[in-house]
Design a protein around this motif. Structure first.
Motif, mmCIF file in Angstrom:
data_model
loop_
_atom_site.group_PDB
_atom_site.id
_atom_site.type_symbol
_atom_site.label_atom_id
_atom_site.label_comp_id
_atom_site.label_asym_id
_atom_site.label_seq_id
_atom_site.Cartn_x
_atom_site.Cartn_y
_atom_site.Cartn_z
ATOM 1 N N THR A 125 -0.009 0.728 -6.002
ATOM 2 C CA THR A 125 -0.085 0.971 -4.559
ATOM 3 C C THR A 125 0.233 -0.311 -3.794
ATOM 4 N N VAL A 126 1.143 -0.212 -2.849
ATOM 5 C CA VAL A 126 1.551 -1.408 -2.094
ATOM 6 C C VAL A 126 1.035 -1.339 -0.667
ATOM 7 N N ALA A 127 0.890 -2.499 -0.061
ATOM 8 C CA ALA A 127 0.397 -2.594 1.311
ATOM 9 C C ALA A 127 1.480 -2.211 2.306
ATOM 10 N N GLY B 42 -0.762 -3.982 -3.233
ATOM 11 C CA GLY B 42 0.153 -5.073 -3.548
ATOM 12 C C GLY B 42 0.681 -5.763 -2.306
ATOM 13 N N GLY B 43 0.612 -7.087 -2.294
ATOM 14 C CA GLY B 43 1.091 -7.889 -1.171
ATOM 15 C C GLY B 43 -0.029 -8.470 -0.333
ATOM 16 N N ILE B 44 -1.185 -7.811 -0.322
ATOM 17 C CA ILE B 44 -2.301 -8.279 0.511
ATOM 18 C C ILE B 44 -2.884 -9.580 -0.047
ATOM 19 N N LYS B 45 -3.153 -9.585 -1.347
ATOM 20 C CA LYS B 45 -3.782 -10.763 -1.955
ATOM 21 C C LYS B 45 -2.938 -12.008 -1.731
ATOM 22 N N ASP B 46 -1.646 -11.923 -1.997
ATOM 23 C CA ASP B 46 -0.771 -13.086 -1.829
ATOM 24 C C ASP B 46 -0.734 -13.547 -0.383
ATOM 25 N N ALA B 47 -0.752 -12.578 0.543
ATOM 26 C CA ALA B 47 -0.731 -12.930 1.967
ATOM 27 C C ALA B 47 -2.000 -13.681 2.366
ATOM 28 N N ILE B 48 -3.153 -13.231 1.860
ATOM 29 C CA ILE B 48 -4.423 -13.897 2.176
ATOM 30 C C ILE B 48 -4.470 -15.289 1.562
ATOM 31 N N LEU B 49 -4.102 -15.388 0.286
ATOM 32 C CA LEU B 49 -4.147 -16.683 -0.402
ATOM 33 C C LEU B 49 -3.176 -17.680 0.220
#
Length: 330
Positions: free
Chosen positions: A164-166, A198-205
């Protein structure tokens, strides 16, 4: 003067309470909302139409709406169960708009225009995922509404399907944020589900924005019994892949008042306790504590809530202080 961009991350009633308080300030609000709920009217809508959960989206839209109170009340009106299945009208309106557009994020955007929403309400994903949890005995429970019913310790939660992607809008909001606020709300079923597409974690980090966690006031049956404030932080860090011992959060807003004698016996009967402020652990994680003696609101029945005005005030104060410091350093 450029408005401070604040992104709220969560779900449930906590996010709508915070949104209602923060809308009084001159900030640009985006709210990324969980869509994995499968209970009540939301669950029935999801069963009949393959769409993301509308319930939490509806509540946040209502909190940020600038329409007349009668229209806002109509949006959150819930039909009697024996007539229309207990549906909230706002859920049906979102379902209708989704049916018309074929795109849930677009449906939210279009209905937000009609309701004159102050800010941007963004579903965390445009799909219809299920939330699953791995418990401490390695059993797997599927379904957001079922996870707390098991009343076991949760090791981790994840989305099905796991690819599942953001929504692009959610990722962009995080990347553009001056301040990202996580919570308040159920840790494993409202806050953390937003971190999983997918994509949320990398954006937050990768975000340079100030990160603030609003700790729950009480522990929650089936999710966080026995948890301290630092335990809540560690659960979020774990799901973000942060394993250094230093938290991704810059601030935690938490209650440090002894309210035990003022609250309902309901909490003790259900083994729920005040979330303890284990200051030493929090500071070792590199997180600054923000608190206020007015942070907690207790009604006549002894039910505990955040005071939305004070909570919004604390977040705005943090934003002004930190952003002005960063600008000065530049």
């Amino acid at each position: 003067m450029k408005k401070i961009k604040v992104t709220l991350v969560g779900g449930g009633t906590g996010l709508s309470v915070l949104a209602r308080g923060l809308r009084r300030y001159p900030v640009d609000i985006s709210a990324i909302v969980s869509v994995a709920d499968d209970g009540g009217s939301t669950g029935l809508v999801r069963d009949q139409i393959d769409m993301p959960a509308p319930g939490d989206i509806r509540n946040v839209m209502s909190s940020l709406s600038d329409v007349e109170s009668k229209l806002e009340n109509l949006f959150v009106y819930r039909f009697k169960k024996d007539r229309f299945g207990g549906h909230a009208l706002g859920n049906l309106m979102l379902a209708a708009m989704y049916d018309m557009t074929g795109d849930f994020a677009m449906a939210v955007k279009e209905l937000s225009k009609i309701l004159n929403v102050k800010g941007t309400v963004i579903p965390s994903t445009n799909f219809s995922p299920k939330l699953a949890a791995r418990m401490d005995d390695n059993s797997i429970i599927v379904g957001e509404s079922y996870i707390p019913e098991v009343k076991q310790k949760i090791e981790e939660v994840y989305l099905l399907p796991n690819d599942t992607v953001a929504t692009a809008e959610a990722v962009q909001a995080i990347e553009d944020s001056d301040v990202i606020v996580f919570g308040p709300g159920s840790l494993y079923t409202s806050v953390i589900p937003n971190l999983l597409p997918g994509g949320i974690k990398d954006a937050i980090l990768g975000s340079q924005g100030i990160k603030v966690y609003v700790s729950n006031i009480m522990t929650q049956v089936g999710e966080t019994l026995g948890y301290t404030a630092a335990d809540h932080l560690e659960a979020i860090d774990f799901h973000l892949g942060q394993k250094t011992g230093r938290s991704i959060m810059d601030f935690i807003i938490l209650n440090e008042q002894d309210i035990q004698g003022q609250i309902s016996e309901y909490y003790s009967r259900n083994h729920m306790s005040i979330v303890s402020s284990d200051k030493q652990r929090i500071r070792e994680m590199g997180v600054e504590i923000a608190t206020d003696h007015r942070l907690v609101s207790i009604d006549d029945q002894g039910a505990v809530r955040h005071n939305n005005k004070v909570l919004a005030e604390k977040i705005y104060d943090i934003a002004l202080r930190e952003i002005s410091t960063l600008q000065y350093k530049k």
